[in-house]
Design a protein around this motif. Structure first.
Motif, PDB file in Angstrom:
ATOM      1  N   GLY A 179      10.005  -6.063   9.369  1.00 52.85           N
ATOM      2  CA  GLY A 179       9.596  -6.173   8.651  1.00 52.85           C
ATOM      3  C   GLY A 179       9.484  -7.767   8.232  1.00 52.85           C
ATOM      4  O   GLY A 179       9.485  -8.317   7.157  1.00 52.85           O
ATOM      5  N   GLN A 200      11.579  -5.224  -3.791  1.00 57.02           N
ATOM      6  CA  GLN A 200      12.560  -5.358  -4.217  1.00 57.02           C
ATOM      7  C   GLN A 200      13.092  -5.200  -6.125  1.00 57.02           C
ATOM      8  O   GLN A 200      14.045  -4.757  -6.435  1.00 57.02           O
ATOM      9  CB  GLN A 200      13.387  -5.571  -3.425  1.00 57.02           C
ATOM     10  CG  GLN A 200      15.305  -6.190  -3.080  1.00 57.02           C
ATOM     11  CD  GLN A 200      15.273  -4.759  -2.170  1.00 57.02           C
ATOM     12  OE1 GLN A 200      14.343  -3.696  -1.799  1.00 57.02           O
ATOM     13  NE2 GLN A 200      16.768  -4.071  -2.579  1.00 57.02           N
ATOM     14  N   TYR A 252      15.940   3.585   3.876  1.00 57.90           N
ATOM     15  CA  TYR A 252      15.503   1.768   3.657  1.00 57.90           C
ATOM     16  C   TYR A 252      17.197   0.968   3.000  1.00 57.90           C
ATOM     17  O   TYR A 252      17.211   1.569   2.421  1.00 57.90           O
ATOM     18  CB  TYR A 252      14.640   1.407   3.102  1.00 57.90           C
ATOM     19  CG  TYR A 252      13.915  -0.336   2.783  1.00 57.90           C
ATOM     20  CD1 TYR A 252      13.728  -0.968   3.927  1.00 57.90           C
ATOM     21  CD2 TYR A 252      14.093  -0.491   1.687  1.00 57.90           C
ATOM     22  CE1 TYR A 252      14.199  -2.110   3.705  1.00 57.90           C
ATOM     23  CE2 TYR A 252      13.651  -1.765   1.524  1.00 57.90           C
ATOM     24  CZ  TYR A 252      13.512  -3.025   2.672  1.00 57.90           C
ATOM     25  OH  TYR A 252      13.747  -4.028   2.296  1.00 57.90           O
ATOM     26  N   THR A 280       9.332   6.748   1.120  1.00 58.06           N
ATOM     27  CA  THR A 280       8.660   6.109   2.013  1.00 58.06           C
ATOM     28  C   THR A 280       7.116   7.350   2.553  1.00 58.06           C
ATOM     29  O   THR A 280       7.180   6.662   3.750  1.00 58.06           O
ATOM     30  CB  THR A 280       9.277   4.974   2.759  1.00 58.06           C
ATOM     31  OG1 THR A 280       9.517   5.307   4.226  1.00 58.06           O
ATOM     32  CG2 THR A 280       9.759   4.042   2.337  1.00 58.06           C
ATOM     33  N   PHE A 327      10.268   4.424   6.694  1.00 58.26           N
ATOM     34  CA  PHE A 327      11.146   4.199   7.162  1.00 58.26           C
ATOM     35  C   PHE A 327      12.711   4.635   7.212  1.00 58.26           C
ATOM     36  O   PHE A 327      13.209   4.910   6.968  1.00 58.26           O
ATOM     37  CB  PHE A 327      11.001   2.104   6.309  1.00 58.26           C
ATOM     38  CG  PHE A 327      11.848   1.240   6.901  1.00 58.26           C
ATOM     39  CD1 PHE A 327      11.106   0.832   7.482  1.00 58.26           C
ATOM     40  CD2 PHE A 327      12.808   1.622   6.683  1.00 58.26           C
ATOM     41  CE1 PHE A 327      11.478  -0.144   8.409  1.00 58.26           C
ATOM     42  CE2 PHE A 327      14.048  -0.394   7.634  1.00 58.26           C
ATOM     43  CZ  PHE A 327      12.663  -1.162   8.254  1.00 58.26           C
ATOM     44  N   PRO A 328      12.805   3.886   8.995  1.00 60.42           N
ATOM     45  CA  PRO A 328      12.501   3.278  10.106  1.00 60.42           C
ATOM     46  C   PRO A 328      11.474   4.388  11.420  1.00 60.42           C
ATOM     47  O   PRO A 328      10.969   4.071  11.562  1.00 60.42           O
ATOM     48  CB  PRO A 328      13.970   2.714  10.466  1.00 60.42           C
ATOM     49  CG  PRO A 328      14.167   4.166  10.294  1.00 60.42           C
ATOM     50  CD  PRO A 328      14.171   4.281   9.278  1.00 60.42           C
ATOM     51  N   TYR A 331       4.800   0.192   1.621  1.00 63.09           N
ATOM     52  CA  TYR A 331       5.238  -0.924   1.621  1.00 63.09           C
ATOM     53  C   TYR A 331       4.117  -1.811   2.731  1.00 63.09           C
ATOM     54  O   TYR A 331       3.885  -3.141   3.370  1.00 63.09           O
ATOM     55  CB  TYR A 331       6.693  -1.292   1.874  1.00 63.09           C
ATOM     56  CG  TYR A 331       6.999  -0.082   3.574  1.00 63.09           C
ATOM     57  CD1 TYR A 331       6.955  -0.873   4.549  1.00 63.09           C
ATOM     58  CD2 TYR A 331       7.397   1.043   3.336  1.00 63.09           C
ATOM     59  CE1 TYR A 331       7.187  -0.432   5.961  1.00 63.09           C
ATOM     60  CE2 TYR A 331       7.751   2.045   4.736  1.00 63.09           C
ATOM     61  CZ  TYR A 331       7.938   1.681   5.818  1.00 63.09           C
ATOM     62  OH  TYR A 331       8.035   1.246   6.581  1.00 63.09           O
ATOM     63  N   TYR A 339      20.463   2.683  10.383  1.00 60.01           N
ATOM     64  CA  TYR A 339      19.758   3.215   8.988  1.00 60.01           C
ATOM     65  C   TYR A 339      19.802   3.910   8.343  1.00 60.01           C
ATOM     66  O   TYR A 339      20.063   4.069   7.473  1.00 60.01           O
ATOM     67  CB  TYR A 339      18.056   3.108   9.324  1.00 60.01           C
ATOM     68  CG  TYR A 339      18.099   2.051   9.655  1.00 60.01           C
ATOM     69  CD1 TYR A 339      17.068   1.112   9.155  1.00 60.01           C
ATOM     70  CD2 TYR A 339      17.099   1.457  11.105  1.00 60.01           C
ATOM     71  CE1 TYR A 339      16.858  -0.202   9.187  1.00 60.01           C
ATOM     72  CE2 TYR A 339      17.031   0.040  11.489  1.00 60.01           C
ATOM     73  CZ  TYR A 339      16.192  -1.083  10.309  1.00 60.01           C
ATOM     74  OH  TYR A 339      15.825  -2.178  10.323  1.00 60.01           O
TER      75      TYR A 339
END
Length: 465
Positions: A120, A187, A211, A250, A255-256, A285, A431
């Motif tokens: 990130g 965010q 995430y 996503t 992610f991830p 993102y 995660y």
């Protein structure tokens, strides 16, 4: 600046002035070397006789709390007594359980590891700060004589139009300025969406692994967050909870894990949401950084039922300090989102937003992305090559973004051992998944140290497995 002290309590005026100043010094409100107001000024501010203030000053000087310098004024002594400790109240106010603060590993003051594979973090060395400084300074000069006032919570009109145009040629999205609400990053956009759509107890479906900040945000709003598995095609639609009010996904660069949601899966998700009046939050993102293949059309572009809210950010594309993102929302939700923005923080930094509009329209953002893609593609290729040489690692295919994921058992132990050698790599298990493995970011790492860092990690991996 006026000195504000309280003259409450017993005793004459001189005693009360003396006691208030001494307490301010003890509390640390008047630091060492601070210049006190002249006796005439402080007496006028407090509404007391000048002689009372002068006498209090003389006593404080005599006791060593203050120092009088002829022709310069009166100052707090260089080594005043240590401030008295504050006593904790017996019954302190306490926040709701959802609010716990954990400093981010990228917070200011945190020493970066030598081999920094954290996720990130874009490479600030690739960004043209000089061009950005010039644009922001120009906008500040234009506003030097601004009479003041409050701005539009939707965002600066020029930036809304620039974002719409940018998405048109970079993501093939049909959008107008009216579709765009500017936010302080992704965010912030998620927070506004949650406030507008969710009631306490509503179900939010999130990817797992996924995430964590999004999960924590929705939970903080009182939602019941449910993890949904991810396979090679992305979010498993058949596993979505029937009670879901919002689905967070996503799809362009999961992610991830880094996988891309296929077209058929995208359409299945949209059909599922349309049939249940569910909102789909699409977090796109970092897919500006693509290394192979054409990007698939975003969910927002495929949506015909008005279910998708498209969230984007310039924190990865440029640098996090720009602190700007956006959300494209169905028309029916836009007034509510603007109201939430207005109630929360009013509006954004107008000079920054205007500068960003020019940065986009002058083609500087596109040039920066092209330059960054070239640099990131080389780093990704070097990481994939190094990880693929290990028989026990399964590198997850990824065609975009700022990180690479490799599946492997026992990752937590290896991550800890690597950290002891100065290698910061993230544990996939953190995660929220039963899967274990490693997540390598490549925005923060110094390219000159990348191969050396991978070699150290490989040595740790062989020793620990």
């Amino acid at each position: 600046m006026d000195l504000i002290i309280s003259l409450d309590g017993a005793g004459g005026t001189t005693v009360r002035v003396y006691r208030a100043i001494r307490q301010a010094i003890a509390d640390g409100r008047l630091p060492a070397g601070h210049r006190l107001p002249a006796t005439r000024v402080l007496a006028a501010d407090l509404g007391v006789a000048r002689n009372s203030v002068a006498t209090a000053y003389e006593r404080l000087v005599a006791e060593g709390h203050l120092v009088a310098r002829t022709g310069s004024g009166t100052f707090v002594a260089a080594a005043p007594a240590a401030p008295a400790p504050r006593l904790a109240p017996a019954d302190p106010l306490r926040p709701r359980a959802a609010w716990t603060y954990t400093p981010l590993p990228t917070s200011a003051g945190v020493l970066a590891p030598r081999y920094d594979f954290r996720t990130g973090i874009p490479d600030a060395r690739l960004f043209s700060f000089e061009s950005w400084r010039r644009l922001v300074a120009a906008e500040l000069r234009l506003r030097a004589h601004d009479p003041g006032g409050y701005a539009d919570p939707f965002g600066h009109p020029a930036l809304r139009a620039a974002i719409a145009r940018y998405l048109g040629y970079s993501r093939s999205l049909r959008a107008d300025a009216e579709d765009v609400l500017v936010t302080n990053g992704a965010q912030h956009a998620l927070d506004l969406i949650g406030r507008v759509l969710l009631r306490p107890g509503d179900v939010v479906a999130v990817e797992e692994p996924g995430y964590p900040p999004a999960r924590r945000l929705f939970a903080s709003l009182g939602a019941r967050v449910v993890g949904v598995p991810v396979d090679s095609e992305g979010l498993v639609v058949d596993a979505l909870p029937r009670a879901a009010r919002v689905v967070y996904t996503t799809p362009s660069h999961q992610f991830p894990l880094g996988r891309t949601m296929g077209v058929d899966r995208r359409r299945a998700l949209l059909d599922w949401a349309a049939g249940r009046r569910v909102a789909v939050v699409e977090d796109d993102y970092d897919t500006e950084f693509r290394f192979s293949a054409r990007p698939l059309e975003p969910l927002y572009g495929l949506d015909t039922a008005g279910r998708v809210l498209y969230v984007g950010t310039f924190s990865k594309t440029m640098v996090p300090s720009v602190r700007t993102g956006f959300v494209l929302a169905p028309a029916a939700l836009r007034p509510a989102l603007a109201a939430a923005r207005q109630l929360g923080d009013g509006f954004g930094q107008i000079a920054v937003q205007a500068a960003l509009a020019r940065f986009i329209d002058e083609g500087q953002l596109a040039r920066h992305v092209r330059r960054a893609v070239k640099a990131y593609a080389q780093r990704q290729a070097r990481i994939v090559t190094a990880l693929s040489a290990h028989r026990g690692l399964e590198v997850v295919p990824s065609a975009a973004g700022l990180h690479v994921t490799a599946l492997a058992p026992g990752s937590a132990r290896v991550v800890a051992a690597a950290a002891a050698r100065g290698v910061a790599v993230e544990d996939l298990g953190a995660y929220g998944s039963d899967s274990t493995g490693f997540v390598f970011g490549f925005g923060a790492i110094d390219p000159a140290l990348l191969d050396e860092g991978l070699a150290v990690f490989s040595e740790v991996l062989r020793r620990e497995t």
